[in-house]
Design a protein around this motif. Structure first.
Motif, short mmCIF file in Angstrom:
data_model
loop_
_atom_site.label_atom_id
_atom_site.label_comp_id
_atom_site.label_asym_id
_atom_site.label_seq_id
_atom_site.Cartn_x
_atom_site.Cartn_y
_atom_site.Cartn_z
N GLU A 145 0.87 -1.18 0.00
CA GLU A 145 0.00 0.00 0.00
C GLU A 145 0.89 1.22 0.00
O GLU A 145 1.98 1.19 0.59
CB GLU A 145 -0.89 0.01 1.25
CG GLU A 145 -1.89 -1.11 1.27
CD GLU A 145 -2.79 -1.06 2.50
OE1 GLU A 145 -2.71 -0.08 3.27
OE2 GLU A 145 -3.55 -2.02 2.68
N THR A 157 -5.91 -1.44 4.69
CA THR A 157 -7.07 -2.19 4.19
C THR A 157 -7.65 -3.04 5.33
O THR A 157 -6.91 -3.72 6.03
CB THR A 157 -6.65 -3.10 3.02
OG1 THR A 157 -6.10 -2.29 2.00
CG2 THR A 157 -7.82 -3.88 2.46
N ASN A 169 -12.59 -3.18 2.84
CA ASN A 169 -12.51 -1.81 2.37
C ASN A 169 -11.05 -1.36 2.39
O ASN A 169 -10.31 -1.71 3.32
CB ASN A 169 -13.33 -0.88 3.27
CG ASN A 169 -14.81 -0.92 2.92
OD1 ASN A 169 -15.22 -0.44 1.87
ND2 ASN A 169 -15.58 -1.55 3.79
N GLY A 171 -7.45 -0.18 -0.23
CA GLY A 171 -6.88 -0.16 -1.59
C GLY A 171 -5.44 -0.63 -1.58
O GLY A 171 -4.78 -0.62 -0.54
N VAL A 213 -8.01 1.15 -10.53
CA VAL A 213 -7.71 2.59 -10.71
C VAL A 213 -6.82 2.79 -11.93
O VAL A 213 -7.04 3.68 -12.74
CB VAL A 213 -7.03 3.15 -9.44
CG1 VAL A 213 -6.64 4.61 -9.63
CG2 VAL A 213 -7.95 3.00 -8.24
N GLU A 225 -3.12 -0.43 -9.49
CA GLU A 225 -3.62 0.18 -8.27
C GLU A 225 -5.11 -0.11 -8.26
O GLU A 225 -5.78 0.07 -9.28
CB GLU A 225 -3.37 1.70 -8.31
CG GLU A 225 -3.91 2.42 -7.10
CD GLU A 225 -3.72 3.94 -7.18
OE1 GLU A 225 -3.05 4.42 -8.12
OE2 GLU A 225 -4.28 4.63 -6.32
N ARG A 227 -8.99 -0.38 -5.73
CA ARG A 227 -9.72 -0.05 -4.50
C ARG A 227 -10.74 -1.14 -4.21
O ARG A 227 -11.32 -1.73 -5.14
CB ARG A 227 -10.48 1.27 -4.67
CG ARG A 227 -9.60 2.46 -4.93
CD ARG A 227 -9.17 3.16 -3.63
NE ARG A 227 -8.03 4.03 -3.87
CZ ARG A 227 -6.74 3.67 -3.73
NH1 ARG A 227 -6.43 2.47 -3.34
NH2 ARG A 227 -5.77 4.51 -3.98
N SER A 229 -14.31 -1.47 -2.21
CA SER A 229 -15.35 -0.71 -1.52
C SER A 229 -16.48 -1.67 -1.17
O SER A 229 -17.19 -2.14 -2.06
CB SER A 229 -15.90 0.41 -2.41
OG SER A 229 -14.84 1.14 -2.95
#
Ligand SMILES: Cc1cc2nc3c(=O)[nH]c(=O)nc-3n(C[C@H](O)[C@H](O)[C@H](O)COP(=O)(O)OP(=O)(O)OC[C@H]3O[C@@H](n4cnc5c(N)ncnc54)[C@H](O)[C@@H]3O)c2cc1C
Length: 408
Positions: A145, A157, A169, A171, A213, A225, A227, A229
């Motif tokens: 990270e 995370t 949750n 990234g 991302v 990269e 994420r 959610s």
């Protein structure tokens, strides 16, 4: 047995070739990889790298040959004749890097994703990885990270346990293959747990809650990269929990990321080969570039350093092979190899640039690295079809063949 109590190394020859760490029965893996790169063609591999094009056909190669299953799934789980052995993984790593760093990374990151799974007690998640590797799915290791880097204890995370499911949750950055993989071995902390409450779980880039991302590096290789959610998953995707999850992640670096060292010797082998080719076929001031004193010395030094690096790597693999409850010397040696061999490799490659200079184009394209058992005999000289028209014709029909070829 040797003096150290280790069995004698099964790789006794070919220190300079691409196959030194492989024991003899494993060399068919090398032939398959070489043949595929030969078939794809050097020009195409190079063009894709320059254009940063994702090598989609490589995924078909991994699928059709079942290379991931045959090299990364332990034989005890796959039931097949092949499987993960330290020699096979290290040898394949070196050979893939010899051909292309991007192709190496895609296979290598898959090995990182797999290591904690084979250390897990969850047979359901093991079966998922086994089946997906069989169908050619590449793996991914979601550890780093941006905020934490090497300091994993500050991983941001989180995973929260709900009644039936878990929800993640956060990234990750720098995750190879994260753009395509369904096997993203992801490290997180338990949202409601104590300071050492970690969890390793499988994330799938195709599921809801996963957001890609982009590529974190401006290269052909895809180091993603992403994420998470409210990403939901169940017990079937939990690899390990608590301090064990942390220990398994660390050991993945010991046995998996160690292969940065074998990749480094693969890269140096290729750089050295190309430099020999270039300097021994280019003539200025009435002599070949390789015959200038400083270039002879540079090539000689680079060759000796490569032999040293390969010998050190080979010993590390011997120690991994011989490891057990009373012998974990590989933990120290592998860390030294990962740091020192990779560092020396970059030095050697830089030093070779002195001899290669501007790398003027020759009239003939360089020869592809064909069958390692007959490095000077292209397949079509043995009656096989010449698959790439840009490659040279057989030696008999050539008027401009380098002198070292005729002597062979
Ligand atoms: C091409 C590429 C692919 C990658 N693929 C993946 C992947 O698939 N999955 C993944 O999880 N990560 C991946 N990474 C990330 C890589 O593993 C990280 O670079 C690594 O975790 C270190 O983090 P960092 O770069 O933020 O360095 P930092 O943690 O910021 O460290 C920077 C420097 O600080 C020093 N340092 C750090 N800790 C200590 C210490 N304890 N003692 C002394 N000095 C220290 C060292 O000099 C170190 O180089 C990839 C990186 C690259 C470049």
């Amino acid at each position: 047995m040797s003096n150290s109590g280790l069995p004698n190394s099964p790789h006794t020859d070919g220190l300079l070739g691409g196959t030194s760490i492989l024991v003899r029965p494993d060399r068919s893996f090398i032939s398959e990889v070489s043949d595929w790169f030969l078939h794809t063609g050097r020009e195409k591999v190079l063009r894709q790298e320059i254009d940063r094009e994702f090598p989609a056909e490589y995924l078909y190669f991994l699928k059709s040959t079942k290379l991931l299953e045959r090299s990364l799934v332990p034989a005890a789980l796959s039931g097949g004749p092949d499987g993960w052995t330290p020699y096979r993984v290290a040898g394949l790593s070196e050979h893939l890097a010899f051909h292309s760093f991007t192709h190496w990374l895609m296979w290598h990151v898959s090995s990182l994703s797999a290591a904690p799974v084979w250390m897990s007690h969850n047979t359901e998640v093991q079966n998922t990885y086994k089946e997906q590797f069989r169908s050619g799915m590449v793996g991914s290791f979601g550890m780093s990270e941006r905020g934490a880097g090497a300091d994993w204890r500050h991983t941001a995370t989180t995973v929260k346990r709900l009644t039936e499911r878990y929800v993640a949750n956060g990234g990750k950055d720098y995750t190879g293959n994260g753009n395509v993989s369904s096997l993203i071995t992801t490290f997180a902390t338990q949202a409601d747990g104590g300071p050492r409450d970690y969890v390793l779980f499988r994330a799938d880039s195709h599921r809801q809650g996963f957001q890609l991302v982009g590529n974190a590096v401006p290269e052909q290789m895809y180091v993603s990269e992403f994420r998470l959610s409210d990403y939901a998953f169940g017990d079937e995707d939990v690899i390990s929990t608590g301090p064990q999850a942390f220990a398994d992640a660390v050991n993945t670096i010991n046995v998996g990321k160690f292969n940065l060292a074998t990749a480094a010797t693969g890269l140096v082998s290729r750089a050295l080969l190309e430099t020999y080719r270039h300097t021994s076929t280019r003539a200025i001031f009435g002599q070949t570039v390789s015959s200038f004193g400083q270039n002879r010395e540079g090539l000689c030094r680079a060759t000796l350093r490569l032999i040293g690096m390969k010998a050190f790597n080979a010993r590390c693999v011997d120690h991994m092979h011989a490891s057990g409850p009373d012998d974990n010397r590989y933990v120290v040696l592998n860390a030294v190899a990962k740091a020192k061999v990779t560092h020396d490799a970059t030095e050697v490659i830089h030093s070779l640039a002195d001899g290669a200079a501007a790398g003027h184009r020759r009239r003939r394209p360089p020869h592809p690295p064909w069958n390692s058992r007959h490095p000077r005999r292209p397949p079509w000289s043995r009656g096989q079809r010449r698959r790439n028209p840009s490659w040279p014709r057989s030696p008999k029909r050539s008027r401009e063949w380098p002198s070292w070829w005729r002597k062979a």
